[in-house]
Write an enzyme that holds these catalytic residues in place. Structure first.
Site, PDB file in Angstrom:
ATOM      1  N   CYS A  91      33.230 -14.336  -7.396  1.00 61.48           N
ATOM      2  CA  CYS A  91      32.970 -12.939  -7.077  1.00 61.48           C
ATOM      3  C   CYS A  91      33.028 -12.871  -5.556  1.00 61.48           C
ATOM      4  CB  CYS A  91      31.608 -12.508  -7.606  1.00 61.48           C
ATOM      5  SG  CYS A  91      31.261 -10.743  -7.409  1.00 61.48           S
ATOM      6  N   SER A  92      34.082 -12.291  -5.012  1.00 61.24           N
ATOM      7  CA  SER A  92      34.381 -12.391  -3.580  1.00 61.24           C
ATOM      8  C   SER A  92      33.285 -11.797  -2.710  1.00 61.24           C
ATOM      9  CB  SER A  92      35.711 -11.699  -3.278  1.00 61.24           C
ATOM     10  OG  SER A  92      36.762 -12.299  -3.991  1.00 61.24           O
TER      11      SER A  92
END
Length: 373
Positions: A91-92
């Site tokens: 999840c950036s």
């Protein structure tokens, strides 16, 4: 501190740092809870893993920091809650997500191709910005796509999710107004250009293999090419089909020579120099590492490799190489070309993508950087 206050604090930090400037991106960020897209055990790749079941407040603190949360190791072969391995999905970090979304400049009603669904968080943000019915998100890993679908359902959003190779785009829904990639590419897949209408925008992390990664924003032209500039730094996990090939591990082989140039001059060069060197040496990979007080720069391609080693106190530095090309000399020539042109920064470089070809240029598209060989 509740979720809303944590979100407010994150928005304030991103705004103060200059990452978050567009109201529609800010609204999407507030409306889509990041914690719905983070697994129960959160880990940034450093420090301890945090379990929501036993430490819910610490888990939320981690989720609403500006850090990427690792969600997959070794393409799913290693258990992320306990193991260590190659980071292959995440999840950036919010700042990187916001930066690409602002470059995308998407409006309500724009049809968007999202490459690399991951947890689904970016697809959710895009859905909030343009309408879920206008978003197609492609993910190569079926299990990752399945989890993303569950995450999106939890927040009441339903963009089209597709399992497939993002490098091929998704022709069934073309043409798109925007293409957004959440994974690095070593070159711009022409399918993206072909599936984007003239005037449409492509935003992607670009990492051709020579050290730095870059944000790239392209506009598709009526002639079927795409033209644009590098706008900033971007560090993303690579698309599977674009990953850097492994170092050939030559051991003690190769011809030996010396150089008066400190290898750190090349290995520590700024982003503009990396773009110049990468454009001059397409297909060449460069990475440096430290070991026992020395610094070793590795250069390698399909048919050659070279190492240049800095050791403290040495007046000249050892170079070893093998293959049909002298990669060290080519890299040094490209670096000094960059110096001779005034050491231009990253934002003076751009790229033109056409069918089967890709050209990096300095200042204007007609000033192309030609490959060394």
């Amino acid at each position: 501190m509740g979720v809303e206050r944590r979100m407010d604090a994150l928005v304030e930090r991103l705004s103060a740092a200059g990452w978050l400037t567009q109201s529609r991106v800010r609204t999407a960020l507030r409306d889509v809870p990041r914690h719905a897209f983070v697994p129960p055990v959160a880990w940034t790749g450093e420090g301890d893993r945090v379990d929501r079941a036993t430490a819910p407040e610490s888990w939320l603190d981690l989720v609403y920091q500006d850090d990427a949360i690792i969600t997959q190791l070794d393409d799913g072969q290693t258990e992320v809650t306990a193991g260590n391995g190659r980071f292959t999905s995440s999840c950036s970090a919010p700042s990187t997500v916001v930066s690409l979304l602002e470059l995308l400049d998407a409006e309500v009603g724009h049809r968007v191709l999202d490459v690399g669904t991951g947890t689904g968080w970016t697809a959710a943000l895009l859905s909030r910005m343009v309408g879920a019915e206008n978003v197609t998100s492609v993910e190569i890993d079926p299990s990752v796509s399945t989890q993303a679908a569950e995450n999106l359902k939890e927040v009441g959003l339903s963009p089209r999710l597709v399992v497939g190779d993002g490098a091929e785009g998704w022709a069934e829904e073309a043409p798109f107004d925007r293409v957004h990639a959440s994974c690095g590419v070593s070159h711009v897949p022409h399918a993206w250009v072909r599936q984007t209408r003239p005037g449409g925008v492509i935003v992607t992390p670009y990492a051709p293999g020579f050290a730095s990664g870059h944000e790239l924003r392209l506009v598709v032209m009526p002639d079927g090419t795409a033209v644009g500039r590098f706008t900033g730094y971007a560090s993303y996990m690579m698309m599977r089909s674009h990953r850097q090939p492994s170092w050939p591990a030559p051991g003690d082989g190769g011809a030996e020579s010396t150089t008066p140039i400190d290898p750190r001059t090349i290995g520590y060069a700024p982003a503009g120099a990396d773009l110049a060197m990468g454009a001059s040496l397409p297909g060449v990979n460069a990475r440096g590492y430290h070991e026992d007080g020395t610094y070793v720069l590795r250069l390698w391609s399909a048919d050659a490799w070279a190492t240049a080693t800095y050791q403290p106190g040495q007046r000249v530095h050892q170079v070893r190489m093998s293959g049909d090309r002298n990669l060290w000399e080519e890299a040094a020539r490209a670096y000094f070309w960059w110096v001779g042109h005034g050491s231009p920064a990253r934002d003076r470089f751009g790229l033109t993508a056409a069918s089967g070809t890709e050209t990096v240029w300095l200042d204007v598209p007609t000033n192309a950087i030609r490959p060394a060989v």
